[in-house]
Enzyme design. Sequence first.
Site, PDB file in Angstrom:
ATOM      1  N   LYS A   9      -2.902   5.928  -4.254  1.00 27.48           N
ATOM      2  CA  LYS A   9      -3.783   6.933  -3.775  1.00 27.48           C
ATOM      3  C   LYS A   9      -3.773   8.107  -4.758  1.00 27.48           C
ATOM      4  O   LYS A   9      -2.628   8.555  -4.950  1.00 27.48           O
ATOM      5  CB  LYS A   9      -4.071   7.146  -2.567  1.00 27.48           C
ATOM      6  CG  LYS A   9      -4.155   5.880  -1.649  1.00 27.48           C
ATOM      7  CD  LYS A   9      -3.923   6.287   0.020  1.00 27.48           C
ATOM      8  CE  LYS A   9      -3.534   4.872   0.822  1.00 27.48           C
ATOM      9  NZ  LYS A   9      -2.065   4.515   0.684  1.00 27.48           N
TER      10      LYS A   9
ATOM     11  N   HIS B  56      -7.597  10.008  -1.503  1.00 24.14           N
ATOM     12  CA  HIS B  56      -6.969   9.853  -0.452  1.00 24.14           C
ATOM     13  C   HIS B  56      -7.571  10.577   0.667  1.00 24.14           C
ATOM     14  O   HIS B  56      -7.763  10.039   1.800  1.00 24.14           O
ATOM     15  CB  HIS B  56      -5.624  10.669  -0.853  1.00 24.14           C
ATOM     16  CG  HIS B  56      -4.491  10.013   0.280  1.00 24.14           C
ATOM     17  ND1 HIS B  56      -3.290   9.940  -0.229  1.00 24.14           N
ATOM     18  CD2 HIS B  56      -4.615   9.595   1.594  1.00 24.14           C
ATOM     19  CE1 HIS B  56      -2.617   9.354   0.919  1.00 24.14           C
ATOM     20  NE2 HIS B  56      -3.381   9.330   2.090  1.00 24.14           N
TER      21      HIS B  56
ATOM     22  N   ASP C  78       0.782  -1.533  -0.025  1.00 23.84           N
ATOM     23  CA  ASP C  78      -0.055  -0.146   0.158  1.00 23.84           C
ATOM     24  C   ASP C  78       0.848   1.223  -0.119  1.00 23.84           C
ATOM     25  O   ASP C  78       1.401   1.642   0.877  1.00 23.84           O
ATOM     26  CB  ASP C  78      -1.119  -0.099   1.268  1.00 23.84           C
ATOM     27  CG  ASP C  78      -1.593   1.068   1.377  1.00 23.84           C
ATOM     28  OD1 ASP C  78      -3.025   1.060   0.894  1.00 23.84           O
ATOM     29  OD2 ASP C  78      -1.406   2.428   1.780  1.00 23.84           O
TER      30      ASP C  78
ATOM     31  N   TYR D 294       3.193  10.021  -0.625  1.00 27.26           N
ATOM     32  CA  TYR D 294       4.107   9.275  -0.084  1.00 27.26           C
ATOM     33  C   TYR D 294       5.450   9.544  -0.680  1.00 27.26           C
ATOM     34  O   TYR D 294       6.673   9.197  -0.068  1.00 27.26           O
ATOM     35  CB  TYR D 294       4.261   7.958   0.433  1.00 27.26           C
ATOM     36  CG  TYR D 294       2.742   7.430   1.049  1.00 27.26           C
ATOM     37  CD1 TYR D 294       1.951   8.312   1.524  1.00 27.26           C
ATOM     38  CD2 TYR D 294       2.568   6.110   0.955  1.00 27.26           C
ATOM     39  CE1 TYR D 294       0.977   7.837   2.159  1.00 27.26           C
ATOM     40  CE2 TYR D 294       1.441   5.611   1.778  1.00 27.26           C
ATOM     41  CZ  TYR D 294       0.709   6.529   2.313  1.00 27.26           C
ATOM     42  OH  TYR D 294      -0.655   6.129   3.034  1.00 27.26           O
TER      43      TYR D 294
END
Length: 270
Positions: A74, A107, A44, A49
């Site tokens: 996401k 998100h 994930d 990120y």
Amino acid sequence: MLYATLRNKVEIPMIGFGVWKVDNETEAPAAVVEAIKTGYRHIDTAAIYKNEEGVAKGIHLSGVDRSELFITSKIWNDDIREGKTKEAFEDSLKRLQTDYLDLCLLHWPVDGFVDAWKDLIDLYEAGKIKAIGVSNFKEHHLETLKEAGLMAPLINQVELHPQLPQPDLLDYCQDEGIQIEAWSPLMQGKFLDIPAFSEIAEKHGKTPAQIVLRWHLESGHVALPKSVTPHRIRENFDVFDFSLDADDLAKIDQVATGERLGPDPDEIDF
């Protein structure tokens, strides 16, 4: 591994490997290799990120075929607000070096999420994503999609753990056929301050972290523990050979305070 079956019959491994705050250049490749070697098949990540390239490198180095993995990313808030969901999705595919995602999520429920959801539905119907969902959506956000006459998400990934079990949201999602995924399933380490987990762990010959993750599994949640430490990565996966009894579950129920460790989706400013 245990699997949850989504409404569209796609199976998702119930223990996934989270990579939030994992460095793209060094930590992500090594951690993903270790996770896959351990047995994880569900990774994930997210655009925000900034480690999708590192995840892709780790997958390549693992030697495991892409078809054996369940990869999630996401769509970030800026792209949702700006109507760039489809472009953001294609950018994630490039960074992850794949031609499809197993799961793609919005998100956060920021302005524009209804149109962004329509775009994800388009991508899903085009076969570019096996399952689509949302993250950090409360009941009223999900109701907004329903009122727009749109397909219900297959998954809602939210902050969920023994301190914040979110029973009302769980009931709503169960009624609507929406699978719950838990981020920060280990309470950002705060489970270590709660004696009940140590007591239950001693009883089962397990660690407190394994008790918390087993609670998620038995509650029907997909859980996404994160670590870059090899022995923790292995520890978090070793949760399939025992079960909790009614006394254990009653003790864990007493941990609930309803307190969030992360942002309230109704109050975000990012």
